[in-house]
Write an enzyme that holds these catalytic residues in place. Sequence first.
Site, PDB file in Angstrom:
ATOM      1  N   LYS A  89       0.828  -1.108   0.055  1.00 11.65           N
ATOM      2  CA  LYS A  89       0.045   0.025  -0.188  1.00 11.65           C
ATOM      3  C   LYS A  89       0.817   1.387  -0.032  1.00 11.65           C
ATOM      4  O   LYS A  89       1.996   1.175  -0.174  1.00 11.65           O
ATOM      5  CB  LYS A  89      -1.023   0.062   1.204  1.00 11.65           C
ATOM      6  CG  LYS A  89      -1.770  -1.439   1.311  1.00 11.65           C
ATOM      7  CD  LYS A  89      -2.831  -1.443  -0.014  1.00 11.65           C
ATOM      8  CE  LYS A  89      -3.397  -2.850  -0.027  1.00 11.65           C
ATOM      9  NZ  LYS A  89      -4.261  -3.437   0.800  1.00 11.65           N
TER      10      LYS A  89
HETATM   11  C1  LIG Z   1      -5.208  -4.564   1.338  1.00  6.30           C
HETATM   12  C2  LIG Z   1      -6.757  -4.647   1.343  1.00  6.30           C
HETATM   13  C3  LIG Z   1      -7.307  -5.136   2.257  1.00  6.30           C
HETATM   14  C4  LIG Z   1      -6.853  -5.570   3.450  1.00  6.30           C
HETATM   15  O1  LIG Z   1      -5.576  -4.919   4.239  1.00  6.30           O
HETATM   16  P1  LIG Z   1      -4.434  -5.929   4.897  1.00  6.30           P
HETATM   17  O2  LIG Z   1      -3.969  -5.156   5.841  1.00  6.30           O
HETATM   18  O3  LIG Z   1      -3.705  -6.811   3.908  1.00  6.30           O
HETATM   19  O4  LIG Z   1      -5.414  -6.774   5.893  1.00  6.30           O
HETATM   20  C5  LIG Z   1      -8.788  -4.683   2.106  1.00  6.30           C
HETATM   21  N1  LIG Z   1      -9.282  -4.203   1.385  1.00  6.30           N
HETATM   22  C6  LIG Z   1      -8.722  -3.764   0.180  1.00  6.30           C
HETATM   23  C7  LIG Z   1      -9.365  -3.176  -0.934  1.00  6.30           C
HETATM   24  C8  LIG Z   1      -7.280  -3.961   0.321  1.00  6.30           C
HETATM   25  O5  LIG Z   1      -6.765  -3.666  -0.893  1.00  6.30           O
END
Ligand SMILES: *Cc1c(COP(=O)(O)O)cnc(C)c1O
Length: 400
Positions: A199
């Site tokens: 992210k």
């Molecule tokens: C990355 C992501 C998540 C989950 O996040 P984590 O930190 O990996 O648990 C949830 N929703 C979306 C749209 C994502 O891209």
Amino acid sequence: MTLANLNFLQADLDWGGEDPIRGARHVVDQEDIEAVITALRGDWLTTGPMVGEFEREFAQQVDAPFAVALSSGTAALHATMSALGVKAGDEVIVPTLTFVATANCVVYCGATPVFADVDPQTLLIDPFDVERKITDRTRVIVAMDYAGQPCDYDALRELSLRYGLHLVSDACHSLGGSYRQRKVGTLADISVFSLHPAKAMTTGEGGMVVTPHESIAMFVQRFRNHGIDRDARQREKANTWQYEMHEMGYNYRISDIQCALGRSQLKKLAKWIKQRQLIAERYDAAFSQSDSVSAPLVHDDRHHARHLYPLRLRQDRVVLTRDQIFRELRARGIGVNVHFVPVHLQPYYRNNYSTGPRLCPNAEQAYEELFSLPIYSTLTSQEVSRVISAVIEVTRKHER
Ligand SMILES: *Cc1c(COP(=O)(O)O)cnc(C)c1O
């Protein structure tokens, strides 16, 4: 080693020996490393002063009153559904073109995810389909800012008010984005961010719940700590061993080590997002000329955070499937990916919620054509050029 793997290797070798380009990549600099070392020398390791400081700074960054950090974005989604009282018998409307966690958090609470289709141009949740899917059991609408473009929050807010529903933003892609001059993080009752390394910024693993409601923030603080009303540090400060548990909770805590990294990363977030946007501009300029691929529409009233750069293959213009272009680009060392298999097509949902093909035709059509190009702040200009040339070469070979 299978034959397919061997072919892959062979193709790799054919690609003039240049290093493969990754699809996503975090940045950790010396300042980040030193921040983590300081936390490691500190007294807490887990919930200590870094957690509250990180939350305060994150809230400030997104113009929101409250932020609560958890062990993952998924934990933050689970806390969100629980904070809104989602329970067995309830329905929650979620987009289908998303990561599975957006829907799974509804199932964690015993409720039913109802899949809404996406707008074929933007690939964002379609407010018209959301309205069609509202029933007496609906409690929450979840928007997900696919690729980093904020959804149409005014339309979704209007629906949530008209039908008395909560509005949640899965903003895991859109940290740093905005909609009609309002920052992502202020557009829903609760906004959820992920701090996974893929992210915009990272704590290794981590997530954040952001809300204007103090009561929700307090609930999430308890929820991440077994549902008890004081954490270890608060008990130490108050010179008491006592705590009470009134609600069910989990161990979804984030550590001081992680939050030290988060605080250090946050300082660079704006710069990193700008770099992502510049890369997206180069891709836009290159592919707006192409008949073979097209990028999803971005509305003028949104500031796109550019977490992903998806493209759609124009199957009317090229004799090439998405799987073929994926393989050909990977063989050229380009870290393409696919976002996402529509969640309603996942075997778990087909088997347990009787979902399946034709439920969300726009998302299903898009999925057949979608592939995402590498985009992250440290992608070099030469690498961007290589990605562009590779896409153009592969599609040109297969023009109709
Ligand atoms: C990355 C992501 C998540 C989950 O996040 P984590 O930190 O990996 O648990 C949830 N929703 C979306 C749209 C994502 O891209």
